[in-house]
Design a protein around this motif. Structure first.
Motif, PDB file in Angstrom:
ATOM      1  N   MET A  27       0.853  -1.165   0.000  1.00 40.96           N
ATOM      2  CA  MET A  27       0.000   0.000   0.000  1.00 40.96           C
ATOM      3  C   MET A  27       0.904   1.235   0.000  1.00 40.96           C
ATOM      4  O   MET A  27       1.810   1.359   0.816  1.00 40.96           O
ATOM      5  CB  MET A  27      -0.891  -0.030   1.249  1.00 40.96           C
ATOM      6  CG  MET A  27      -2.050   0.892   1.175  1.00 40.96           C
ATOM      7  SD  MET A  27      -3.258   0.889   2.543  1.00 40.96           S
ATOM      8  CE  MET A  27      -3.199  -0.675   3.288  1.00 40.96           C
ATOM      9  N   SER A  28       0.653   2.164  -0.903  1.00 39.45           N
ATOM     10  CA  SER A  28       1.497   3.355  -1.013  1.00 39.45           C
ATOM     11  C   SER A  28       1.117   4.385   0.064  1.00 39.45           C
ATOM     12  O   SER A  28       0.050   4.318   0.668  1.00 39.45           O
ATOM     13  CB  SER A  28       1.340   3.977  -2.397  1.00 39.45           C
ATOM     14  OG  SER A  28       0.059   4.560  -2.531  1.00 39.45           O
ATOM     15  N   TRP A  29       2.032   5.343   0.284  1.00 37.30           N
ATOM     16  CA  TRP A  29       1.786   6.377   1.293  1.00 37.30           C
ATOM     17  C   TRP A  29       0.584   7.236   0.926  1.00 37.30           C
ATOM     18  O   TRP A  29      -0.149   7.691   1.807  1.00 37.30           O
ATOM     19  CB  TRP A  29       3.020   7.248   1.480  1.00 37.30           C
ATOM     20  CG  TRP A  29       4.106   6.523   2.202  1.00 37.30           C
ATOM     21  CD1 TRP A  29       5.265   6.044   1.662  1.00 37.30           C
ATOM     22  CD2 TRP A  29       4.119   6.166   3.577  1.00 37.30           C
ATOM     23  NE1 TRP A  29       6.004   5.409   2.634  1.00 37.30           N
ATOM     24  CE2 TRP A  29       5.320   5.476   3.822  1.00 37.30           C
ATOM     25  CE3 TRP A  29       3.234   6.356   4.625  1.00 37.30           C
ATOM     26  CZ2 TRP A  29       5.654   4.982   5.067  1.00 37.30           C
ATOM     27  CZ3 TRP A  29       3.580   5.867   5.880  1.00 37.30           C
ATOM     28  CH2 TRP A  29       4.766   5.186   6.093  1.00 37.30           C
ATOM     29  N   GLY A  30       0.369   7.461  -0.360  1.00 36.50           N
ATOM     30  CA  GLY A  30      -0.795   8.236  -0.792  1.00 36.50           C
ATOM     31  C   GLY A  30      -2.101   7.523  -0.461  1.00 36.50           C
ATOM     32  O   GLY A  30      -3.062   8.139  -0.004  1.00 36.50           O
ATOM     33  N   SER A  31      -2.119   6.209  -0.657  1.00 38.27           N
ATOM     34  CA  SER A  31      -3.305   5.418  -0.316  1.00 38.27           C
ATOM     35  C   SER A  31      -3.540   5.410   1.187  1.00 38.27           C
ATOM     36  O   SER A  31      -4.673   5.543   1.650  1.00 38.27           O
ATOM     37  CB  SER A  31      -3.148   3.977  -0.796  1.00 38.27           C
ATOM     38  OG  SER A  31      -3.030   3.918  -2.185  1.00 38.27           O
ATOM     39  N   ILE A  32      -2.466   5.271   1.946  1.00 30.40           N
ATOM     40  CA  ILE A  32      -2.590   5.276   3.404  1.00 30.40           C
ATOM     41  C   ILE A  32      -3.147   6.610   3.885  1.00 30.40           C
ATOM     42  O   ILE A  32      -4.052   6.652   4.721  1.00 30.40           O
ATOM     43  CB  ILE A  32      -1.226   4.970   4.061  1.00 30.40           C
ATOM     44  CG1 ILE A  32      -0.832   3.519   3.791  1.00 30.40           C
ATOM     45  CG2 ILE A  32      -1.247   5.271   5.551  1.00 30.40           C
ATOM     46  CD1 ILE A  32       0.578   3.174   4.213  1.00 30.40           C
ATOM     47  N   ALA A  33      -2.634   7.710   3.342  1.00 24.35           N
ATOM     48  CA  ALA A  33      -3.105   9.037   3.748  1.00 24.35           C
ATOM     49  C   ALA A  33      -4.569   9.249   3.378  1.00 24.35           C
ATOM     50  O   ALA A  33      -5.348   9.795   4.173  1.00 24.35           O
ATOM     51  CB  ALA A  33      -2.233  10.119   3.114  1.00 24.35           C
ATOM     52  N   ALA A  34      -4.956   8.823   2.177  1.00 23.55           N
ATOM     53  CA  ALA A  34      -6.340   9.003   1.737  1.00 23.55           C
ATOM     54  C   ALA A  34      -7.310   8.175   2.579  1.00 23.55           C
ATOM     55  O   ALA A  34      -8.365   8.666   2.995  1.00 23.55           O
ATOM     56  CB  ALA A  34      -6.466   8.628   0.264  1.00 23.55           C
ATOM     57  N   ILE A  35      -6.950   6.939   2.850  1.00 24.28           N
ATOM     58  CA  ILE A  35      -7.812   6.073   3.662  1.00 24.28           C
ATOM     59  C   ILE A  35      -7.893   6.593   5.093  1.00 24.28           C
ATOM     60  O   ILE A  35      -8.966   6.625   5.702  1.00 24.28           O
ATOM     61  CB  ILE A  35      -7.320   4.612   3.618  1.00 24.28           C
ATOM     62  CG1 ILE A  35      -7.482   4.051   2.213  1.00 24.28           C
ATOM     63  CG2 ILE A  35      -8.063   3.748   4.623  1.00 24.28           C
ATOM     64  CD1 ILE A  35      -6.790   2.724   1.979  1.00 24.28           C
ATOM     65  N   TYR A  36      -6.745   7.046   5.643  1.00 22.21           N
ATOM     66  CA  TYR A  36      -6.740   7.597   6.996  1.00 22.21           C
ATOM     67  C   TYR A  36      -7.632   8.836   7.082  1.00 22.21           C
ATOM     68  O   TYR A  36      -8.382   9.005   8.047  1.00 22.21           O
ATOM     69  CB  TYR A  36      -5.320   7.939   7.445  1.00 22.21           C
ATOM     70  CG  TYR A  36      -5.280   8.524   8.833  1.00 22.21           C
ATOM     71  CD1 TYR A  36      -5.388   7.705   9.943  1.00 22.21           C
ATOM     72  CD2 TYR A  36      -5.145   9.889   9.035  1.00 22.21           C
ATOM     73  CE1 TYR A  36      -5.370   8.222  11.222  1.00 22.21           C
ATOM     74  CE2 TYR A  36      -5.130  10.419  10.303  1.00 22.21           C
ATOM     75  CZ  TYR A  36      -5.244   9.586  11.396  1.00 22.21           C
ATOM     76  OH  TYR A  36      -5.241  10.114  12.650  1.00 22.21           O
ATOM     77  N   LEU A  37      -7.565   9.701   6.086  1.00 19.44           N
ATOM     78  CA  LEU A  37      -8.398  10.906   6.079  1.00 19.44           C
ATOM     79  C   LEU A  37      -9.890  10.547   6.054  1.00 19.44           C
ATOM     80  O   LEU A  37     -10.697  11.166   6.765  1.00 19.44           O
ATOM     81  CB  LEU A  37      -8.054  11.801   4.894  1.00 19.44           C
ATOM     82  CG  LEU A  37      -8.808  13.124   4.797  1.00 19.44           C
ATOM     83  CD1 LEU A  37      -8.520  13.998   6.010  1.00 19.44           C
ATOM     84  CD2 LEU A  37      -8.443  13.851   3.528  1.00 19.44           C
ATOM     85  N   LEU A  38     -10.255   9.558   5.282  1.00 24.54           N
ATOM     86  CA  LEU A  38     -11.655   9.114   5.251  1.00 24.54           C
ATOM     87  C   LEU A  38     -12.083   8.532   6.598  1.00 24.54           C
ATOM     88  O   LEU A  38     -13.163   8.858   7.111  1.00 24.54           O
ATOM     89  CB  LEU A  38     -11.853   8.072   4.147  1.00 24.54           C
ATOM     90  CG  LEU A  38     -11.810   8.597   2.726  1.00 24.54           C
ATOM     91  CD1 LEU A  38     -11.802   7.436   1.740  1.00 24.54           C
ATOM     92  CD2 LEU A  38     -12.966   9.520   2.456  1.00 24.54           C
ATOM     93  N   ILE A  39     -11.234   7.693   7.176  1.00 20.17           N
ATOM     94  CA  ILE A  39     -11.544   7.107   8.484  1.00 20.17           C
ATOM     95  C   ILE A  39     -11.642   8.205   9.534  1.00 20.17           C
ATOM     96  O   ILE A  39     -12.549   8.204  10.375  1.00 20.17           O
ATOM     97  CB  ILE A  39     -10.479   6.056   8.873  1.00 20.17           C
ATOM     98  CG1 ILE A  39     -10.582   4.843   7.956  1.00 20.17           C
ATOM     99  CG2 ILE A  39     -10.615   5.643  10.327  1.00 20.17           C
ATOM    100  CD1 ILE A  39      -9.440   3.859   8.105  1.00 20.17           C
TER     101      ILE A  39
END
Length: 82
Positions: free
Chosen positions: A1-13
């Protein structure tokens, strides 16, 4: 999982968790027995405790994100199907 995906998912959560946490502990002026300010909505909280709620939101979101990351790394959740 890329850092961009992690950041986007974290922001949604984080956003969903914030809207879940916001109503906890809210008391209106009527419930607290305080006088209302002229023009104040009946449902306005007396002490919204936003700093405490933002801290709890961040902590709970980090735990949920760690779980999502672990599930993704374990192979149970595939973000990029072949």
């Amino acid at each position: 999982m890329s850092w961009g995906s992690i950041a986007a998912i974290y922001l949604l959560i984080w956003t969903v968790t914030l809207f879940t946490v916001l109503p906890f502990g809210v008391r209106t002026s009527d419930e607290a027995g305080e006088d209302k300010v002229k023009g104040q909505a009946d449902s306005a909280p007396t002490r919204p405790m936003l700093a405490k709620k933002l801290l709890w939101t961040t902590l709970v979101s980090a735990v949920i994100m760690a779980g999502v990351w672990w599930i993704g790394e374990a192979g149970y959740l595939d973000f990029m199907p072949d």
